[in-house]
Design a protein around this motif. Structure first.
Motif, PDB file in Angstrom:
ATOM      1  N   LYS A  80      41.649  36.269  48.932  1.00  0.00           N
ATOM      2  CA  LYS A  80      40.418  36.139  48.159  1.00  0.00           C
ATOM      3  C   LYS A  80      39.336  37.079  48.704  1.00  0.00           C
ATOM      4  N   GLY A  81      38.789  37.887  47.806  1.00  0.00           N
ATOM      5  CA  GLY A  81      37.805  38.886  48.204  1.00  0.00           C
ATOM      6  C   GLY A  81      38.329  40.301  48.120  1.00  0.00           C
ATOM      7  N   ALA A  82      39.666  40.467  48.027  1.00  0.00           N
ATOM      8  CA  ALA A  82      40.262  41.790  47.863  1.00  0.00           C
ATOM      9  C   ALA A  82      40.017  42.286  46.437  1.00  0.00           C
ATOM     10  N   PRO A  83      40.131  43.580  46.178  1.00  0.00           N
ATOM     11  CA  PRO A  83      39.816  44.110  44.840  1.00  0.00           C
ATOM     12  C   PRO A  83      40.568  43.431  43.714  1.00  0.00           C
ATOM     13  N   HIS A 142      38.009  54.080  43.706  1.00  0.00           N
ATOM     14  CA  HIS A 142      38.520  55.092  42.782  1.00  0.00           C
ATOM     15  C   HIS A 142      39.789  54.671  42.051  1.00  0.00           C
ATOM     16  N   SER A 143      40.165  53.401  42.142  1.00  0.00           N
ATOM     17  CA  SER A 143      41.431  52.981  41.536  1.00  0.00           C
ATOM     18  C   SER A 143      41.353  51.515  41.142  1.00  0.00           C
ATOM     19  N   GLY A 144      42.432  51.035  40.502  1.00  0.00           N
ATOM     20  CA  GLY A 144      42.533  49.622  40.160  1.00  0.00           C
ATOM     21  C   GLY A 144      41.607  49.174  39.057  1.00  0.00           C
ATOM     22  N   GLY A 145      41.078  50.105  38.284  1.00  0.00           N
ATOM     23  CA  GLY A 145      40.113  49.765  37.243  1.00  0.00           C
ATOM     24  C   GLY A 145      38.677  49.889  37.689  1.00  0.00           C
ATOM     25  N   TRP A 146      38.457  49.905  39.004  1.00  0.00           N
ATOM     26  CA  TRP A 146      37.102  49.999  39.548  1.00  0.00           C
ATOM     27  C   TRP A 146      36.477  51.369  39.316  1.00  0.00           C
TER      28      TRP A 146
END
Length: 217
Positions: A80-83, A142-146
């Motif tokens: 919990k708290g990870a991207p 810069h990744s994962g939708g962020w």
């Protein structure tokens, strides 16, 4: 990226973003425990005094935490708290609506620290708001939708504080919300610090550095 500015210069800079047309979103990024929320609160207070309280809004990323029920379903409760434990699509959609639907009130989720859970529609950003401050760990990722977040922000500032201070803050925070001292330190080491390293890797993409101590963080 500029070197850290003092509090007056930061407030001046934030207010100057309103020279741009339309609604403006200012991002505040930084590692867990860096003091983002405290810095954001001080900045919002100063901006409200200068611009008027109806002209300034707040959209924290924390409201887009996935609920524990979803984390359990996905097997992510222990991260919990990870991207990947946030609803990044919902967060991006909210940011887009701030720009695309300025004449409508945006209702967005908040985060209840005592429950450690998101609360639906806890935040309302009215049409009178011209400057929205949004803060969170992953605004510059810069990744994962962020990667869709940064283009929706006029600027993103990066909050820094001494790493030892930051880690001790996190331990105290976890203890405050029910973990034992040993469990708190284990969580910081195993979960928070890998996230902090990831966030720190985005530092150079920020428009400005903010010394957390200078704004009370």
């Amino acid at each position: 990226m500029r070197a850290p500015d003092g509090p007056i210069a930061l407030v001046d800079r934030a207010a100057s973003l309103l020279e741009r047309p339309g609604r403006v979103v200012l991002g505040i990024a930084g590692s867990p425990g860096a003091g983002k929320s405290t810095v954001t609160s001080s900045l919002l207070s100063a901006l409200a005094s200068r611009l008027g309280p109806d002209a300034v809004g707040h959209l924290p990323m924390d409201g887009f935490h996935l609920a524990d029920a979803q984390l359990d379903r996905l097997g992510l409760r222990d991260r919990k708290g990870a991207p990947e434990t946030f609803d990044v699509d919902g967060y991006v959609a909210a940011l887009r609506r701030l720009h695309d639907e300025p004449g409508r009130t945006l209702y967005a989720p908040g985060f209840e620290r005592d429950l450690e859970q998101p609360i639906a529609a806890a935040i309302a950003i009215s049409p009178s708001v011209r400057l929205v401050v949004t803060e969170g760990n992953y605004l510059l990722l810069h990744s994962g939708g962020w990667e869709r977040v940064r283009p929706l922000c006029a600027e993103v500032w990066f909050v820094e504080v001494d790493d030892d201070v930051r880690r001790e803050r996190l331990v105290r925070r976890h203890e405050q919300f029910g973990k034992s001292a040993d469990a708190a330190r284990a969580w910081v080491e195993d979960v928070d610090e890998p996230n902090a390293a990831l966030v720190a890797s985005t530092r150079d993409a920020a428009d400005r550095l903010v010394d957390a101590v200078s704004l009370g963080g």
